[in-house]
Design a protein around this motif. Structure first.
Motif, PDB file in Angstrom:
ATOM      1  N   UNK A 634       0.869  -1.188   0.000  1.00 56.97           N
ATOM      2  CA  UNK A 634       0.000   0.000   0.000  1.00 56.97           C
ATOM      3  C   UNK A 634       0.901   1.232   0.000  1.00 56.97           C
ATOM      4  N   UNK A 635       0.292   2.384  -0.222  1.00 57.34           N
ATOM      5  CA  UNK A 635       0.999   3.643  -0.036  1.00 57.34           C
ATOM      6  C   UNK A 635       1.276   3.830   1.470  1.00 57.34           C
ATOM      7  N   UNK A 636       2.097   4.854   1.806  1.00 56.98           N
ATOM      8  CA  UNK A 636       2.100   5.337   3.182  1.00 56.98           C
ATOM      9  C   UNK A 636       1.298   6.633   3.201  1.00 56.98           C
ATOM     10  N   UNK A 637       0.694   6.930   4.350  1.00 51.57           N
ATOM     11  CA  UNK A 637      -0.215   8.083   4.439  1.00 51.57           C
ATOM     12  C   UNK A 637       0.193   9.044   5.558  1.00 51.57           C
ATOM     13  N   UNK A 638       1.245   9.813   5.333  1.00 58.84           N
ATOM     14  CA  UNK A 638       1.550  10.862   6.313  1.00 58.84           C
ATOM     15  C   UNK A 638       0.439  11.903   6.311  1.00 58.84           C
ATOM     16  N   UNK A 639       0.323  12.602   7.422  1.00 59.72           N
ATOM     17  CA  UNK A 639      -0.695  13.646   7.502  1.00 59.72           C
ATOM     18  C   UNK A 639      -0.188  14.691   8.476  1.00 59.72           C
ATOM     19  N   UNK A 640      -0.847  15.828   8.466  1.00 61.69           N
ATOM     20  CA  UNK A 640      -0.405  16.842   9.405  1.00 61.69           C
ATOM     21  C   UNK A 640      -1.251  18.087   9.345  1.00 61.69           C
ATOM     22  N   UNK A 641      -1.069  18.894  10.386  1.00 67.13           N
ATOM     23  CA  UNK A 641      -1.783  20.163  10.492  1.00 67.13           C
ATOM     24  C   UNK A 641      -0.777  21.289  10.347  1.00 67.13           C
ATOM     25  N   UNK A 642      -1.084  22.215   9.457  1.00 68.26           N
ATOM     26  CA  UNK A 642      -0.187  23.340   9.194  1.00 68.26           C
ATOM     27  C   UNK A 642      -0.896  24.641   9.536  1.00 68.26           C
ATOM     28  N   UNK A 643      -0.157  25.533  10.154  1.00 69.18           N
ATOM     29  CA  UNK A 643      -0.732  26.816  10.525  1.00 69.18           C
ATOM     30  C   UNK A 643       0.167  27.950  10.087  1.00 69.18           C
ATOM     31  N   UNK A 644      -0.443  28.956   9.500  1.00 68.47           N
ATOM     32  CA  UNK A 644       0.315  30.083   8.983  1.00 68.47           C
ATOM     33  C   UNK A 644      -0.232  31.373   9.579  1.00 68.47           C
ATOM     34  N   UNK A 645       0.659  32.228  10.023  1.00 72.81           N
ATOM     35  CA  UNK A 645       0.237  33.524  10.547  1.00 72.81           C
ATOM     36  C   UNK A 645       0.836  34.613   9.665  1.00 72.81           C
ATOM     37  N   UNK A 646      -0.024  35.491   9.175  1.00 74.26           N
ATOM     38  CA  UNK A 646       0.428  36.524   8.239  1.00 74.26           C
ATOM     39  C   UNK A 646      -0.008  37.898   8.720  1.00 74.26           C
ATOM     40  N   UNK A 647       0.645  38.881   8.151  1.00 80.26           N
ATOM     41  CA  UNK A 647       0.229  40.243   8.358  1.00 80.26           C
ATOM     42  C   UNK A 647       0.134  40.877   6.978  1.00 80.26           C
ATOM     43  N   UNK A 648      -0.995  41.526   6.718  1.00 78.35           N
ATOM     44  CA  UNK A 648      -1.208  42.190   5.437  1.00 78.35           C
ATOM     45  C   UNK A 648      -1.133  43.695   5.664  1.00 78.35           C
ATOM     46  N   UNK A 649      -0.366  44.339   4.797  1.00 75.76           N
ATOM     47  CA  UNK A 649      -0.302  45.793   4.849  1.00 75.76           C
ATOM     48  C   UNK A 649      -1.432  46.336   3.964  1.00 75.76           C
TER      49      UNK A 649
END
Lengths: 787, 161
Positions: A634-649
């Motif tokens: 079978x395939x392997x199934x990595x997974x994860x949660x990603x979070x990005x914090x931005x500032x918009x001018x």
């Protein structure tokens, strides 16, 4: 205490010493006595008829050995495609010929028309200026939807249309999905573009062809992620050279990211010309050439619909995608928008009904194929964007909406034909919220607001399928190759080990990681294990490195071969200690007899294998060398949660990435330092896609982003420090190491997290912006805000 | 053809070059120092950075003839006299500041030039200085860490190992 050796240790990379001292050996560092230089003359128009080529003046120029054109390649095969997709109606895709040099027509800017070979590169370039090529320009086929209209100009005159295939998945679900969407409480719809990218490994492609008339042997040195695949494709399908007469060597490879998987015309040319001229022939790509000849990535236009009930439970997903193939089918191009994209559309969620429609289209652009993630970033982007939009429309927190729909029981069979073995998506989500200091976000947002800036936080949760397998399944899906991996473990008489692997490294540190695995199994120092790769004359047939497969598949082959070694060594040890084999234990490089103080060292056993004076010759052969081919279940199934914090001018629309956190589940980890480096690099590429990079053509098919002046590569000052974590571990259940792929995750999860963050910032700032297409340039963001 | 002579990594070298020959070509093709890499043709990527008379220079932007008489230092000349890795090189290995290794020679040469000019750069100063060096593998995180560590700063506070 962290380990300092073997599995789990952040062993320093042994390959670094040569790279840090200028002693690396990349393909362009290879010069063969007597070599000539090839300069490719490429089309400067997107689409045209070649009326004639007059090479007489060019051939008379100083130092010119020969000018090659398509006529020199009559009787030679085209560049083959390695994957045949079957369409919704059971018909095979349309598969045009891809000649080594353009025949009759040019089909994209950069399409090779002729090659000048001369004593020096300068002479070849000078002579190219004297080449007279008469081309009548034809209308360029650029927009995918226009390309499918009745009466559109055709990229390939011998095909019925510009449609490569119209693929439906799962076709049997089509009506049920339509019904579910029609009857749903709420449907969120999003139209988006996954921007075309150029992989841009820092080492441009190089090919050096050599021919030995004495034994009729061809050698190709090339910048490849998979030398055996090149040998098979080029030998069998293009040049008709039997494999035992063709050696392909890929020495140190300076990055690949997919672009160095494929078999390219320049490789076939240099191999062919070396025999024709009886001279080694070298070609080194310039960066400008790379932009118009390396396969591009992504370039999907998609409409996605997500149907939900009153509680936000996902009921059905329907997608309609146009995928750009470019002018010809690159090696694995047809598989990317189909099997590597459609099968991921369940994401981390329990959506019961999914239908994916993909129309693959020929256009007058550079061929498009896998780029880091390959189909999976396209799937993840649309899914994680539409989920965020749905949360806003339903008035449910985006984290809560994801949690309500997470798959929590494993194994889980998705409605798109794959079975996830393990995962814990709530755990990775929790970890992300912790490492990104999510609870402190509102305070930080208030600070930004006080400074006249808009701060936003975006999340994406991805699933990836790595190490595509097993071979019999992928064969049914249209692959014209197997997807196993090989390893030969050769134990030397004094106990040191050479491992020959079909995987290949283009920056991943295989020489270090693989040695850790083998050393751990035997209990010897890593320094006793050497990894050999990248040369078809040394390693067993292997499929190479891509799709985050090398440790899960190649490493597993090594484990299997090492197990065979240990089994044989135990027999030898039993003989030496006059004990029963069942009582023999191996620990820290010592064989012992259970319950006694008898022991023999690893080196004593290996020496006995090669100097078999006191040896069970009637039972086992001398020597200690084993090979294994590993084909995963079978395939392997990595997974994860990603979070990005931005500032918009808000004054300029400029987005600043303030922080990026990644909580991944890669199963067991062999070298944490290398895994973290892989994630960091992937994040930079994903942030690059979301914020900076765009491969742009004008309406006439001119490539207008063909250098680093115009194609915005992420630079050090575009990126923050990253926070990465891989402490959530659900081991893969079907490979012996329990590992999952980690090479592409960063590039898969980051674009939607970043775009979600920018939309969050704008929404918080009172701007009702629902979507902006990548890259989120200041111009696009400002325009969206000021409508 | 013009004769050029220069000192490269402490050794006198000379060769016959065309007027158009770039310093990067001279180093790679004429005197076989292939550690200096060429990753683009618009002087953007920085893989070819060397030091000419102590200044960091993109060697694809300088003619070999212009370096006549100069003191040139390349990646091959960066290790300690006993062959061990210099502080900067060692920091790149310790902090995993390289993956494929192709941009690495230019990164190390730029880092050395930065630390000569600014012995204790901040994270932002490192990032700004590296504007002319592109890496596609690392995301720069570990390169920045390596350079700050090479300058003697405690990098455990700027990011987890």
């Amino acid at each position: 205490m962290p380990k300092d050796n073997g599995i789990g240790a952040s062993s320093k990379r042994r390959e670094d010493v040569r790279f840090l001292t200028g002693a690396g050996r990349y393909t362009d560092d290879i010069n063969i006595h007597g070599q000539a230089y090839a300069h490719f003359v490429r089309s400067d128009v997107a689409h045209g008829t070649i009326n004639g080529i007059d090479a007489s003046a060019a051939e008379a120029m100083p130092g010119v050995l020969k000018v090659f054109t398509a006529t020199d390649f009559e009787g030679v095969g085209g560049i083959p495609c390695g994957w045949q997709v079957t369409d919704r109606h059971g018909e095979p895709m349309q598969e045009p010929k891809h000649p080594v040099l353009a025949e009759g027509k040019v089909r994209h800017v950069g399409d090779p028309i002729a090659v000048v070979v001369a004593e020096s590169l300068g002479q070849a370039r000078d002579a190219a200026e004297a080449l007279e090529i008469d081309i009548s320009e034809l209308p360029a086929v650029m927009d995918m939807k226009d390309a499918l209209t009745e009466g559109a100009a055709k990229v390939h005159d011998d095909l019925t249309s510009n449609l490569c295939y119209d693929w439906g998945f799962v076709e049997e679900n089509r009506e049920a999905v339509d019904d579910a969407i029609n009857g749903a409480h709420h449907v969120t719809t999003l139209e988006l573009r996954n921007n075309r990218l150029v992989a841009n490994p820092m080492e441009p492609r190089v090919a050096v062809g050599d021919y030995s008339a004495a034994d009729d042997e061809h050698t190709l040195y090339t910048t490849s992620q998979n030398p055996h695949v090149i040998r098979l494709l080029m030998g069998a399908f293009v040049l008709g050279i039997p494999e035992h007469k063709l050696r392909v060597v890929a020495p140190d490879v300076g990055g690949g990211f997919g672009a160095k998987i494929y078999h390219y015309a320049e490789e076939a040319f240099c191999t062919f010309a070396a025999k024709a001229l009886r001279r080694p022939v070298k070609w080194t790509s310039s960066r400008s050439e790379a932009f118009m000849s390396d396969a591009h990535g992504r370039d999907h236009v998609t409409k996605i619909e997500l149907a939900m009930d009153e509680q936000g439970k996902f009921l059905a997903i329907r997608t309609d995608t146009h995928a750009n193939m470019g002018a010809y089918l690159s090696t694995f191009a047809p598989s990317i928008p189909t099997w590597l994209h459609g099968t991921l559309m369940a994401g981390n969620y329990t959506t019961p009904l999914i239908y994916v429609n993909v129309k693959a289209v020929f256009t007058n652009t550079v061929p498009v194929d896998a780029y880091r993630g390959a189909g999976r970033p396209e799937a993840t982007f649309q899914l994680e964007r539409v989920v965020d939009k749905a949360a806003r429309e339903m008035g449910i927190d985006p984290i809560e909406l994801r949690r309500r729909n997470f798959i929590t029981e494993f194994p889980y069979a998705t409605p798109v034909a794959v079975e996830y073995d393990t995962g814990d998506y709530n755990a990775t989500m929790d970890k992300l919220l912790e490492i990104s200091d999510h609870s402190g976000f509102e305070v930080r947002a208030a600070e930004s607001k006080a400074n006249g800036k808009l701060r936003g936080f975006g999340i994406a949760h991805y699933i990836e399928a790595c190490g595509i397998a097993p071979s019999n399944l992928v064969g049914q899906l249209g692959a014209r190759a197997g997807l196993y991996e090989s390893a030969t473990v050769r134990v030397n008489a004094t106990g040191s080990i050479s491992v020959f692997t079909g995987s290949h490294s283009h920056g991943q540190g295989h020489e270090t990681t693989f040695a850790q695995v083998v050393a751990e199994m035997i209990g010897i120092d890593e320094g006793q294990v050497d990894i050999v790769h990248g040369d078809t004359s040394k390693t067993p047939m292997g499929m190479g490195t891509y799709g985050s497969r090398s440790l899960a598949v190649g490493g597993s082959a090594m484990v299997r071969a090492t197990e065979k070694i240990i089994n044989k060594a135990r027999k030898i040890a039993a003989h030496l200690m006059e004990a029963a084999e069942a009582d023999i234990e191996l620990k820290d490089g010592q064989f012992t007899v259970a319950g006694t103080d008898k022991s023999v060292a690893w080196g004593d056993v290996t020496l006995a294998a090669y100097v078999p004076h006191n040896y069970p010759l009637e039972d086992i052969e001398p020597g200690l060398e084993e090979t294994a081919f590993y084909d995963p279940a079978n395939f392997t199934y990595p997974s994860g949660a990603y979070g990005c914090e931005v500032e918009v001018d808000p004054e300029t629309g400029k987005v600043k990435v303030l922080g990026f956190a990644a909580a991944d589940d890669f199963g067991n980890v062999v070298n944490p330092m290398i895994v973290e480096g892989q994630v960091q690099g992937g994040l930079a590429q994903g942030i690059g896609q979301a914020l900076l990079e765009n491969c742009a053509y004008d309406q006439d098919g001119q490539l207008i982003s063909a250098s680093y002046m115009d194609y915005a590569m992420p630079r050090a000052d575009d990126l923050p420090m990253f926070t990465v974590d891989h402490s959530c571990v659900t081991p893969c259940t079907h490979n012996p190491l329990g590992v999952k792929g980690c090479g592409e995750a960063g590039a898969i999860g980051s674009p939607p997290a970043l775009v979600n963050a920018v939309i969050d910032a704008l929404q918080r700032g009172g701007h009702d912006v629902k979507h902006i297409d990548m890259p989120l340039s200041p111009d696009r963001v400002w325009t969206a805000m000021n409508g | 053809m013009n004769k050029v002579s220069m000192t490269v990594n402490g050794k006198a070298v000379s060769g016959e070059v065309e007027g158009r020959t770039l310093l990067s070509s001279f180093l790679r093709d004429d005197i076989n120092l292939t550690g200096t890499h060429v990753g683009c043709d618009t002087s953007q990527c920085g893989a070819c950075v060397v030091h000419v008379d102590g200044e960091a220079v993109k060697s694809c932007t300088m003619l070999a003839a212009e370096a006549d008489g100069a003191e040139v230092k390349t990646i091959e000349g960066m290790a300690n006299a006993d062959g061990s890795l210099s502080v900067i090189q060692q920091a790149f290995q310790d902090h995993h500041g390289l993956q494929c290794g192709f941009c690495t020679p230019g990164m190390v040469m730029s880092a050395a030039a930065l630390l000569k000019e600014n012995p204790q750069p901040s994270e932002q100063e490192v990032r700004t200085y590296l504007e002319g060096n592109i890496c596609r593998c690392t995301g720069y995180h570990n390169i920045v860490k390596a350079i700050m560590a090479a300058s003697g700063q405690d990098v455990s506070v700027i990011a987890a190992e």
